[in-house]
Write an enzyme that holds these catalytic residues in place. Structure first.
Site, short mmCIF file in Angstrom:
data_model
loop_
_atom_site.label_atom_id
_atom_site.label_comp_id
_atom_site.label_asym_id
_atom_site.label_seq_id
_atom_site.Cartn_x
_atom_site.Cartn_y
_atom_site.Cartn_z
CG HIS A 243 -1.72 1.08 1.02
ND1 HIS A 243 -1.83 2.42 1.26
CD2 HIS A 243 -2.90 0.78 0.55
CE1 HIS A 243 -3.17 3.30 1.32
NE2 HIS A 243 -4.17 2.31 1.26
CG ASP B 178 -8.45 -3.40 -2.93
OD1 ASP B 178 -9.89 -3.66 -1.92
OD2 ASP B 178 -7.92 -2.58 -3.22
N1 ACO Z 1 3.95 -7.94 -5.01
C1 ACO Z 1 5.02 -7.81 -5.14
N2 ACO Z 1 5.63 -6.42 -5.07
C2 ACO Z 1 5.64 -5.62 -4.40
C3 ACO Z 1 4.34 -5.12 -4.67
C4 ACO Z 1 3.53 -6.47 -4.48
N3 ACO Z 1 1.93 -6.96 -4.76
N4 ACO Z 1 4.01 -4.13 -4.31
C5 ACO Z 1 5.37 -3.52 -4.36
N5 ACO Z 1 6.42 -4.32 -4.05
C6 ACO Z 1 7.76 -4.39 -4.69
C7 ACO Z 1 8.08 -3.32 -5.54
O1 ACO Z 1 8.58 -4.15 -6.74
C8 ACO Z 1 9.39 -2.44 -4.98
O2 ACO Z 1 10.08 -3.34 -4.57
P1 ACO Z 1 12.01 -2.83 -4.91
O3 ACO Z 1 12.12 -1.98 -4.24
O4 ACO Z 1 12.42 -3.88 -5.31
O5 ACO Z 1 11.80 -2.73 -6.74
C9 ACO Z 1 8.92 -2.00 -3.94
O6 ACO Z 1 8.05 -3.39 -3.06
C10 ACO Z 1 7.71 -0.96 -3.07
O7 ACO Z 1 6.92 -0.89 -4.23
P2 ACO Z 1 6.54 0.08 -5.01
O8 ACO Z 1 6.28 -0.14 -6.34
O9 ACO Z 1 7.31 1.30 -4.87
O10 ACO Z 1 5.41 1.13 -3.79
P3 ACO Z 1 3.98 1.92 -4.19
O11 ACO Z 1 3.68 2.47 -2.24
O12 ACO Z 1 4.50 2.66 -5.18
O13 ACO Z 1 3.07 0.92 -4.21
C11 ACO Z 1 1.30 -0.40 -4.39
C12 ACO Z 1 1.61 0.50 -3.77
C13 ACO Z 1 0.93 0.10 -5.73
C14 ACO Z 1 0.20 -0.69 -3.65
C15 ACO Z 1 1.43 -1.61 -4.73
O14 ACO Z 1 2.28 -1.90 -3.62
C16 ACO Z 1 0.96 -2.56 -5.62
O15 ACO Z 1 1.31 -2.47 -6.45
N6 ACO Z 1 0.32 -3.85 -4.94
C17 ACO Z 1 -0.36 -4.73 -5.64
C18 ACO Z 1 -1.66 -4.00 -6.31
C19 ACO Z 1 -2.79 -3.72 -4.99
O16 ACO Z 1 -3.17 -5.08 -4.06
N7 ACO Z 1 -3.47 -2.36 -4.92
C20 ACO Z 1 -4.88 -2.12 -3.80
C21 ACO Z 1 -3.93 -1.28 -3.00
S1 ACO Z 1 -5.12 -0.99 -1.79
C22 ACO Z 1 -6.47 -0.21 -2.77
O17 ACO Z 1 -6.37 1.08 -2.89
C23 ACO Z 1 -7.68 0.22 -2.12
#
Ligand code: ACO
Length: 434
Positions: free
Chosen positions: A311, A367
Site C-alpha cells: 500500500h 483488497d
Molecule cells: N508484490 C510484490 N512486490 C511488491 C508489491 C506486491 N504486491 N508491492 C510492492 N512491491 C515491491 C516493489 O516491486 C518494490 O520493490 P523494489 O524496491 O525491489 O523495486 C517495492 O515493493 C516498493 O514498491 P512500490 O511500487 O514502490 O510501492 P508503492 O507504494 O508505489 O505501491 C501499491 C503501492 C501500488 C499498492 C503496490 O504495493 C501494489 O502494486 N500492490 C498490488 C496491488 C494492490 O493490491 N493494490 C491495492 C492497494 S489498496 C487500495 O488501493 C484500496
C-alpha cells in the site's frame, strides 16, 4: 527550535526565511522567491512546486480521518477503525463522519429515521436507469444517476445554506443503495425492487439486491453484519483519489450530486477501486496450495505482483484487512467456504514470513480478502466498486462539507510547467494546404 526554513536562492544569492506550520510550508511563500529572467532581466514568476499526483502536497486541513501508515492506524474523527467496526453501525459511523461527533440517542434515531425515509427515488430516475443498455456497467449507471439527481433537486445548488446541505447529505446517503441495487438488477434483467423501510440500511440494500417473489425479504443477520462492517471499513480514507475528485469539483461551488458523481468516476478506475477483482483472478490462476511456492518465486523474480499486498500509505498490516479476514470467515459460515480462501490464507502465511515481503514492508491490504466475501455473496466483479462507492459516500460528503465551510479553500486550479511552442504565426488552411 525555530519553526522556519532558511532557503538560499543560488541564482541570486538571496536568503529567505519561510515559516513552517504543521510540518508544512506554504507554496505561496515559495512564490516570493524570484529571480530575473537572464534574457529580459525582468523578474520571472515565483518559485513553484512540481508534484504530479500530489505525492507530497497537502491540499487541505482536515479533521475527518487520521492515518498512520507506519503503525497501521486508521481513525475516523479520532475513533479507531477496529472499535467502530466491532461496536458501531454504518449509519452511526456516517453520522460521526458528517457531524464530527457520535450521536445522542435522539440524534441517532432521528438520523436513521430520516435516512430510511429518503431511500426512495423519483420514478423518472427508475425510468432512465431502465434505458441503459442491457450490459451497462453498474458503476457507469451509478455515476450517471448520482449526477442526474442534481436535476431532481435543483435546490441543492444552494450550498451556502446549512439546512439545505444537511438535506442533500441525507438524500445521498439514503439513495446510493437504491441506485446501486437497481444497477445490479438491471444487468440481470430482473425487476427493480423498491426500498423496504422496515429493514435496516444494509438489510434493505440486500432486499433490493436479492428479493424475488417472496412478499418480504429476510436478510441473514451474519451477512447483514458483514456487509455493514465492509461499508464502515470503506467509509473514508482521507485525501484518496476519489475524495480529491469530490473536493476538486466541489471547489467550484457546484451542488453535491455533481461532486459525488465525480468521486464515483474516480473510484471506477482500476488504480483505485479495482484491486480486489485482480486478487480473485490471481487466486484462481494459482488454483491450489501446492502451486503457491512457484507463484511466490515468480513474484520475487519480478515477473508479477502479489495482488492485495502492499500500500502507498500503509507500511504495516492494513488495519482494515485484519477485520475483513474475520468477516470473511463469518460469511463463509453462511455461504459455505470459498475454495480460494485456503489459497489466500496460505499465501498470506508464506508472504508474512518471507524476507522479500518483510524487508519491503508488504502486508495484506483491504483488497486481499474483500473480493472473496463479495464473491461468496454472489456479486459479480463489476459490483465490487459499487459496494465501495456506497460505503465511501459519507466520507465523500464529510470531505465536501469540510471543504465548503473552509475559508482557506479556493477553486482547485493547479499550475503547470508549460512545455509547448510560443508565439507561432497562424497560417490559414487555404495557404497551409495549397
Ligand atoms: N508484490 C510484490 N512486490 C511488491 C508489491 C506486491 N504486491 N508491492 C510492492 N512491491 C515491491 C516493489 O516491486 C518494490 O520493490 P523494489 O524496491 O525491489 O523495486 C517495492 O515493493 C516498493 O514498491 P512500490 O511500487 O514502490 O510501492 P508503492 O507504494 O508505489 O505501491 C501499491 C503501492 C501500488 C499498492 C503496490 O504495493 C501494489 O502494486 N500492490 C498490488 C496491488 C494492490 O493490491 N493494490 C491495492 C492497494 S489498496 C487500495 O488501493 C484500496
Amino acid at each position: 527550535m525555530t519553526e522556519s526554513l532558511t532557503v538560499r536562492d543560488n541564482r541570486t544569492g538571496v536568503e529567505y526565511d519561510i515559516p513552517i506550520t504543521d510540518g508544512t510550508i506554504r507554496a505561496a511563500d515559495l512564490g516570493k522567491i524570484k529571480a530575473a529572467d537572464p534574457a529580459t532581466q525582468e523578474d520571472g514568476p515565483g518559485l513553484a512546486v512540481y508534484d504530479p499526483g500530489f505525492v507530497n502536497t497537502a491540499s487541505c486541513r482536515s479533521s475527518v480521518t487520521y492515518i498512520d501508515g507506519d503503525k497501521g492506524v486508521l481513525e475516523y474523527r479520532g475513533y479507531p477503525i477496529e472499535q467502530l467496526a466491532e461496536k458501531s453501525s454504518f449509519l452511526e459511523v456516517s453520522y460521526l463522519l458528517v457531524h464530527g461527533e457520535l450521536p445522542t440517542k435522539e440524534q441517532y434515531d432521528a438520523w436513521v429515521h430520516e435516512i430510511t425515509y429518503h431511500t426512495f427515488v423519483h420514478e423518472n430516475i427508475k425510468e432512465f436507469m431502465e434505458g441503459f443498455r442491457y450490459d451497462a456497467h453498474p458503476m457507469g449507471m451509478l455515476m450517471a444517476s448520482v449526477g442526474a439527481m442534481s436535476t431532481f433537486y435543483p435546490d441543492a445548488a444552494n450550498i451556502s445554506d446549512p439546512e439545505n446541505r444537511r438535506l442533500q447529505i441525507i438524500r445521498l446517503i439514503a439513495k446510493m443503495p437504491t441506485l446501486g441495487a437497481w444497477a445490479f438488477r438491471h444487468a440481470q434483467g430482473k425487476p427493480y425492487v423498491y426500498p423496504d423501510n422496515d429493514l435496516s440500511y444494509t438489510g434493505n440494500f440486500l432486499s433490493m439486491l436479492f428479493k424475488m417473489s417472496e412478499s418480504k425479504y429476510a436478510p441473514d443477520e451474519r451477512i447483514e453484519k458483514a456487509l455493514d462492517t465492509l461499508f464502515i471499513l470503506h467509509a473514508d480514507h482521507e485525501q484518496n483519489a476519489s475524495a480529491n475528485a469530490v473536493r476538486s469539483v466541489g471547489s467550484t461551488q457546484v451542488d453535491p450530486y455533481s461532486s459525488v458523481s465525480a468521486g464515483v468516476g474516480a473510484l471506477f478506475g482500476p488504480l483505485h477501486g479495482g484491486a480486489n477483482e485482480a486478487v480473485l483472478r490471481m487466486l484462481r490462476r494459482i488454483g491450489k496450495v501446492e502451486n503457491i511456492p512457484a507463484f511466490i518465486a515468480g513474484v520475487k523474480d519480478g515477473n508479477e505482483r502479489l495482488m492485495g499486498f502492499g500500500h502507498r500509505v500503509y507500511k504495516n498490516y492494513d488495519p482494515r484487512a485484519k477485520i475483513i479476514k474475520q468477516q470473511a470467515l463469518n460469511v463463509f459460515e453462511v455461504t459455505g467456504t470459498n475454495p480460494l480462501l485456503e489459497i489466500a490464507m496460505e499465501l498470506e502465511k508464506i508472504a508474512l514470513e518471507d524476507e522479500y515481503f518483510v524487508s519491503r514492508k508488504l502486508y495484506p491490504n483491504v483488497d486481499f480478502y474483500s473480493g472473496l466475501i463479495y464473491e461468496a455473496l454472489e456479486f459479480p466483479p463489476e459490483m465490487f466498486t459499487v459496494l465501495f462507492a456506497i460505503g465511501r459516500t459519507p466520507g465523500w460528503l464529510s470531505q465536501w462539507l469540510e471543504l465548503v465551510q473552509d475559508k482557506e479553500q479556493k477553486i482547485a486550479r493547479p499550475k503547470q510547467i508549460y512545455t509547448g511552442e510560443r508565439g507561432l504565426d497562424f497560417v490559414p488552411r487555404d495557404v497551409r494546404w495549397a
